[in-house]
Design a protein around this motif. Structure first.
Motif, PDB file in Angstrom:
ATOM      1  N   SER A   1     -10.996  14.174   1.860  1.00 16.58           N
ATOM      2  CA  SER A   1      -9.559  15.331   1.695  1.00 16.58           C
ATOM      3  C   SER A   1      -8.625  14.684   3.211  1.00 16.58           C
ATOM      4  CB  SER A   1      -9.729  16.069   1.218  1.00 16.58           C
ATOM      5  OG  SER A   1      -8.393  16.764   1.557  1.00 16.58           O
ATOM      6  N   GLU A   2      -7.534  13.939   2.753  1.00 16.41           N
ATOM      7  CA  GLU A   2      -6.653  13.772   3.892  1.00 16.41           C
ATOM      8  C   GLU A   2      -6.456  15.062   3.374  1.00 16.41           C
ATOM      9  OE1 GLU A   2      -3.703  10.695   5.254  1.00 16.41           O
ATOM     10  OE2 GLU A   2      -5.515  10.367   6.480  1.00 16.41           O
ATOM     11  N   ASP A   3      -5.976  16.157   4.996  1.00 17.13           N
ATOM     12  CA  ASP A   3      -4.950  16.982   4.651  1.00 17.13           C
ATOM     13  C   ASP A   3      -4.692  17.493   5.978  1.00 17.13           C
ATOM     14  OD1 ASP A   3      -7.286  18.074   6.105  1.00 17.13           O
ATOM     15  OD2 ASP A   3      -8.559  18.036   3.314  1.00 17.13           O
ATOM     16  N   SER A   4      -4.535  18.961   5.757  1.00 16.53           N
ATOM     17  CA  SER A   4      -3.913  19.474   7.144  1.00 16.53           C
ATOM     18  C   SER A   4      -4.473  19.806   8.645  1.00 16.53           C
ATOM     19  CB  SER A   4      -3.467  21.489   6.763  1.00 16.53           C
ATOM     20  OG  SER A   4      -2.229  21.076   6.086  1.00 16.53           O
ATOM     21  N   ARG A   5      -5.891  19.423   7.930  1.00 20.80           N
ATOM     22  CA  ARG A   5      -6.984  19.284   9.200  1.00 20.80           C
ATOM     23  C   ARG A   5      -6.431  17.584  10.176  1.00 20.80           C
ATOM     24  NH1 ARG A   5     -12.067  18.289   6.636  1.00 20.80           N
ATOM     25  NH2 ARG A   5     -11.219  18.144   4.933  1.00 20.80           N
ATOM     26  N   TYR A   6      -4.896  16.811   9.171  1.00 21.36           N
ATOM     27  CA  TYR A   6      -4.755  15.439   9.725  1.00 21.36           C
ATOM     28  C   TYR A   6      -3.575  14.916  10.257  1.00 21.36           C
ATOM     29  CZ  TYR A   6      -9.725  14.038   8.720  1.00 21.36           C
ATOM     30  OH  TYR A   6     -11.168  13.610   8.168  1.00 21.36           O
ATOM     31  N   TRP A   7      -2.212  16.099   9.013  1.00 27.14           N
ATOM     32  CA  TRP A   7      -1.415  15.669   9.084  1.00 27.14           C
ATOM     33  C   TRP A   7      -0.206  17.153   9.257  1.00 27.14           C
ATOM     34  CZ3 TRP A   7       0.306  18.509   5.035  1.00 27.14           C
ATOM     35  CH2 TRP A   7      -0.604  18.048   3.749  1.00 27.14           C
ATOM     36  N   GLY A   8      -1.369  18.235   9.302  1.00 34.30           N
ATOM     37  CA  GLY A   8      -0.098  19.580   9.621  1.00 34.30           C
ATOM     38  C   GLY A   8       0.107  20.318   9.056  1.00 34.30           C
ATOM     39  N   PHE A   9       0.638  20.974   9.177  1.00 35.52           N
ATOM     40  CA  PHE A   9       0.867  21.948   8.231  1.00 35.52           C
ATOM     41  C   PHE A   9       1.815  22.250   7.165  1.00 35.52           C
ATOM     42  CE2 PHE A   9       0.446  23.319  12.622  1.00 35.52           C
ATOM     43  CZ  PHE A   9      -0.528  24.585  12.184  1.00 35.52           C
ATOM     44  N   VAL A  10       2.016  22.382   5.971  1.00 42.10           N
ATOM     45  CA  VAL A  10       3.012  22.153   4.951  1.00 42.10           C
ATOM     46  C   VAL A  10       3.697  23.601   4.949  1.00 42.10           C
ATOM     47  CG1 VAL A  10       3.219  22.672   2.378  1.00 42.10           C
ATOM     48  CG2 VAL A  10       0.887  21.661   2.541  1.00 42.10           C
ATOM     49  N   PRO A  11       5.323  23.536   5.023  1.00 40.76           N
ATOM     50  CA  PRO A  11       6.041  24.273   4.585  1.00 40.76           C
ATOM     51  C   PRO A  11       6.841  24.626   3.706  1.00 40.76           C
ATOM     52  CG  PRO A  11       6.868  21.901   6.566  1.00 40.76           C
ATOM     53  CD  PRO A  11       5.445  21.802   4.845  1.00 40.76           C
ATOM     54  N   ASP A  12       6.845  25.840   3.428  1.00 45.65           N
ATOM     55  CA  ASP A  12       7.315  27.193   2.399  1.00 45.65           C
ATOM     56  C   ASP A  12       8.376  25.576   2.028  1.00 45.65           C
ATOM     57  OD1 ASP A  12       7.605  29.181   0.854  1.00 45.65           O
ATOM     58  OD2 ASP A  12       9.233  28.804   1.149  1.00 45.65           O
ATOM     59  N   GLU A  13       9.214  25.156   2.121  1.00 46.36           N
ATOM     60  CA  GLU A  13      10.552  24.279   1.207  1.00 46.36           C
ATOM     61  C   GLU A  13       9.956  22.825   0.728  1.00 46.36           C
ATOM     62  OE1 GLU A  13      11.157  23.282   5.989  1.00 46.36           O
ATOM     63  OE2 GLU A  13      11.006  25.115   4.129  1.00 46.36           O
ATOM     64  N   ASN A  14       8.657  22.991   1.297  1.00 48.55           N
ATOM     65  CA  ASN A  14       8.055  21.297   0.436  1.00 48.55           C
ATOM     66  C   ASN A  14       7.447  21.739  -0.792  1.00 48.55           C
ATOM     67  OD1 ASN A  14       8.719  20.626   3.035  1.00 48.55           O
ATOM     68  ND2 ASN A  14       7.330  18.836   2.694  1.00 48.55           N
ATOM     69  N   LEU A  15       7.183  23.358  -1.435  1.00 49.05           N
ATOM     70  CA  LEU A  15       6.264  23.894  -2.550  1.00 49.05           C
ATOM     71  C   LEU A  15       6.668  23.706  -3.535  1.00 49.05           C
ATOM     72  CD1 LEU A  15       4.970  27.734  -1.715  1.00 49.05           C
ATOM     73  CD2 LEU A  15       3.341  25.506  -1.727  1.00 49.05           C
ATOM     74  N   VAL A  16       6.071  22.494  -4.746  1.00 48.43           N
ATOM     75  CA  VAL A  16       6.594  22.575  -5.942  1.00 48.43           C
ATOM     76  C   VAL A  16       6.255  23.534  -6.895  1.00 48.43           C
ATOM     77  CG1 VAL A  16       6.604  20.797  -7.956  1.00 48.43           C
ATOM     78  CG2 VAL A  16       6.303  19.805  -5.520  1.00 48.43           C
ATOM     79  N   GLY A  17       4.953  24.646  -7.075  1.00 52.38           N
ATOM     80  CA  GLY A  17       4.355  25.179  -7.780  1.00 52.38           C
ATOM     81  C   GLY A  17       3.275  25.416  -7.497  1.00 52.38           C
ATOM     82  N   ARG A  18       2.457  26.042  -8.300  1.00 51.80           N
ATOM     83  CA  ARG A  18       1.430  26.644  -8.269  1.00 51.80           C
ATOM     84  C   ARG A  18       0.156  25.253  -9.760  1.00 51.80           C
ATOM     85  NH1 ARG A  18      -1.866  30.583 -10.874  1.00 51.80           N
ATOM     86  NH2 ARG A  18      -3.672  31.105  -9.456  1.00 51.80           N
ATOM     87  N   ALA A  19      -0.486  24.870  -9.312  1.00 50.17           N
ATOM     88  CA  ALA A  19      -1.504  24.635 -10.573  1.00 50.17           C
ATOM     89  C   ALA A  19      -2.795  25.383 -11.082  1.00 50.17           C
ATOM     90  CB  ALA A  19      -1.964  23.339  -9.746  1.00 50.17           C
ATOM     91  N   PHE A  20      -2.666  25.229 -12.318  1.00 53.29           N
ATOM     92  CA  PHE A  20      -3.533  26.300 -13.092  1.00 53.29           C
ATOM     93  C   PHE A  20      -4.167  26.138 -14.499  1.00 53.29           C
ATOM     94  CE2 PHE A  20       0.755  26.187 -15.057  1.00 53.29           C
ATOM     95  CZ  PHE A  20       0.180  26.824 -16.817  1.00 53.29           C
ATOM     96  N   VAL A  21      -3.708  24.986 -15.148  1.00 53.22           N
ATOM     97  CA  VAL A  21      -4.744  24.459 -15.987  1.00 53.22           C
ATOM     98  C   VAL A  21      -4.361  22.543 -16.308  1.00 53.22           C
ATOM     99  CG1 VAL A  21      -2.031  24.439 -17.727  1.00 53.22           C
ATOM    100  CG2 VAL A  21      -4.922  25.056 -18.312  1.00 53.22           C
ATOM    101  N   VAL A  22      -5.364  22.094 -16.529  1.00 51.62           N
ATOM    102  CA  VAL A  22      -5.933  20.941 -16.953  1.00 51.62           C
ATOM    103  C   VAL A  22      -5.742  20.920 -18.612  1.00 51.62           C
ATOM    104  CG1 VAL A  22      -7.203  18.890 -17.401  1.00 51.62           C
ATOM    105  CG2 VAL A  22      -7.532  20.679 -15.344  1.00 51.62           C
ATOM    106  N   TRP A  23      -4.283  20.189 -18.866  1.00 55.86           N
ATOM    107  CA  TRP A  23      -4.305  20.369 -20.461  1.00 55.86           C
ATOM    108  C   TRP A  23      -4.474  18.943 -21.220  1.00 55.86           C
ATOM    109  CZ3 TRP A  23      -0.479  16.346 -22.225  1.00 55.86           C
ATOM    110  CH2 TRP A  23      -0.275  15.930 -21.321  1.00 55.86           C
ATOM    111  N   MET A  24      -4.756  17.884 -20.268  1.00 54.32           N
ATOM    112  CA  MET A  24      -5.535  16.770 -21.043  1.00 54.32           C
ATOM    113  C   MET A  24      -6.767  16.034 -19.350  1.00 54.32           C
ATOM    114  SD  MET A  24      -6.570  15.539 -23.707  1.00 54.32           S
ATOM    115  CE  MET A  24      -4.975  15.571 -25.147  1.00 54.32           C
ATOM    116  N   ASN A  25      -7.089  15.178 -20.649  1.00 49.51           N
ATOM    117  CA  ASN A  25      -8.286  14.189 -20.090  1.00 49.51           C
ATOM    118  C   ASN A  25      -8.774  13.342 -20.515  1.00 49.51           C
ATOM    119  OD1 ASN A  25     -10.811  12.819 -18.902  1.00 49.51           O
ATOM    120  ND2 ASN A  25     -10.529  14.003 -16.991  1.00 49.51           N
ATOM    121  N   PHE A  26      -8.244  13.035 -21.142  1.00 48.44           N
ATOM    122  CA  PHE A  26      -8.421  11.094 -21.853  1.00 48.44           C
ATOM    123  C   PHE A  26      -9.516  11.018 -22.367  1.00 48.44           C
ATOM    124  CE2 PHE A  26      -4.019  11.166 -21.605  1.00 48.44           C
ATOM    125  CZ  PHE A  26      -3.601  11.854 -23.545  1.00 48.44           C
TER     126      PHE A  26
END
Length: 321
Positions: A286-311
Motif C-alpha cells: 500500500s502506497e499511503d501516508s508513509r510515502y506521500w504524506g498527510f491527507v488534508p481535511d478538505e480532501n475528505l470525500v466521506g466514510r466508507a461503510f458497506v460493500v453493496w456488491m461484488n459480482f
C-alpha cells in the motif's frame, strides 16, 4: 432538433469518449452539475415555451377544423370526412430531443443531489485494503458523515463528526486531487505515528494486534501473515509479508514533510493540525501516508461503510466492520 442541442450532444459524446479512452481524466461531479443545469434549462423551456407552443398549435388546428366544418354546414354538408385526433396528438407529442433533455432533468438532479450530499458509490481498483476490501468490491461512502460540502468545489458548509482512528475513508489523493483513494485513518491531528519494522505505534504506544495465521493472497500469489488489529474502537484485519521488507523511503516532496523522519526501518511522523495519517490494511502493498504524506481535511470525500456488491463474490456484500 436545434443546432444548439446538436452541439451540446456532440460535446457530451466527445467528453465521455475521451474519458473512456483515457485521453483525459473526467470529473463526474462536475459533469453531473453541468447536466443538471443544462437539462434544467431545457425543462424550464419545455414548461414555459415549447409545451405552450405545441398546445397553441393544437388549439389552432381544432379552430381551423371547426371553422371548416361550420362553413361546410352552411352549404348543407353535414357529414365531413377527416379526423384530426391523430394530428392533434402528434402536435402535442414531446420531441425525442426534449425527452432526452428536459425529460431527464428530474432523474439527473436527484442523482446529483444524492451523490453530492448523501451517498456515493465507488469501486475498489487495487489490493491496498486487503483483507478488509478486495479488488472488485463496490462500496458506498457516506458523504455527510464528516460534514456537508458543496459539490464540485468541496467547500464544507456544515460540520459533523470528526474522523476517528480506524475509519475507512475515501479522499482526493493529495498528489493528484482528480483521483480518489481509500485508506484507513491511523493518525489524528497531533498524533505521533511510527511504523518501524512492521510495528505500528501511536504516541509511543503499540497498537494491539493478534496473530491470525497465514492466508493465501490470490492477488499476490503467495501466503501472507494475517493479524487482527485494534485502532481506537475498531477491530479489523491487516496483512503483512512473511519476510519483513526494508522501507525504501519517500520520493515525494509533500506538505509538512519536515514532520516525518524516514529510515530503512520505516517512518515516524507528527500529524499536523487539519490533517490525517492514513494507511492501507495490506501494509506491505500500500502506497499511503508513509510515502506521500498527510491527507488534508478538505480532501475528505466521506466514510466508507458497506460493500453493496461484488459480482465475483456475492458473499462480500455487507458492512465491513
Amino acid at each position: 432538433m436545434s443546432a444548439l442541442t446538436a452541439v451540446l450532444y456532440a460535446a457530451l459524446i466527445a467528453y465521455l469518449g475521451g474519458w473512456y479512452m483515457d485521453m483525459w481524466h473526467g470529473n463526474f461531479s462536475l459533469l453531473l452539475f453541468i447536466l443538471s443545469v443544462v437539462t434544467g434549462l431545457y425543462w424550464l423551456a419545455e414548461i414555459f415555451r415549447f409545451k405552450p407552443a405545441r398546445e397553441k398549435a393544437a388549439i389552432q388546428l381544432e379552430s381551423q377544423d371547426a371553422a371548416r366544418r361550420a362553413e361546410l354546414a352552411k352549404q348543407g354538408i353535414d357529414r365531413v370526412d377527416g379526423d384530426i385526433t391523430q394530428a392533434r396528438e402528434r402536435l402535442l407529442m414531446q420531441p425525442w430531443w426534449l425527452d432526452w433533455t428536459a425529460g431527464l432533468f428530474p432523474v439527473i438532479v436527484v442523482v446529483f443531489l444524492m451523490r453530492s450530499f448523501l451517498f456515493e458509490p465507488f469501486k475498489i481498483p487495487t489490493g491496498s485494503m486487503i483483507p478488509t476490501l478486495e479488488v472488485g468490491d463496490l462500496i458506498l461512502v457516506n458523504k455527510f458523515h464528516y460534514g456537508v460540502r458543496l459539490p464540485v468545489i468541496n467547500k464544507k458548509i456544515i460540520d459533523n463528526h470528526a474522523p476517528k482512528r480506524g475509519d475507512v475513508v475515501v479522499f482526493r489523493y493529495p498528489m493528484d486531487p482528480r483521483i480518489d483513494y481509500i485508506k484507513r485513518v491511523v493518525g489524528l491531528p497531533g498524533d505521533e505515528v511510527s511504523y518501524l519494522n512492521h510495528e505500528l505505534r501511536i504516541n509511543g504506544q503499540p497498537v494491539p494486534v493478534t496473530p491470525l495465521g497465514e492466508q493465501y493472497d490470490d492477488l499476490a500469489y503467495r501466503y501472507m501473515l494475517r493479524f487482527s488489529e485494534r485502532l481506537g474502537e475498531v477491530d479489523h484485519r491487516i496483512q503483512q509479508e512473511k519476510t519483513p521488507l526494508s522501507f525504501n523511503g519517500s520520493r515525494y516532496d509533500f506538505a509538512f514533510r519536515d514532520q516525518c523522519r524516514h529510515s530503512l526501518e520505516g517512518v515516524v511522523c507528527k500529524v499536523p493540525a487539519g490533517n490525517l495519517f492514513v494507511m492501507g490494511d495490506n501494509r506491505d502493498n500500500s502506497e499511503d501516508s508513509r510515502y506521500w504524506g498527510f491527507v488534508p481535511d478538505e480532501n475528505l470525500v466521506g466514510r466508507a461503510f458497506v460493500v453493496w456488491m461484488n459480482f465475483g463474490n456475492l458473499g462480500r456484500i455487507g458492512a465491513f466492520h
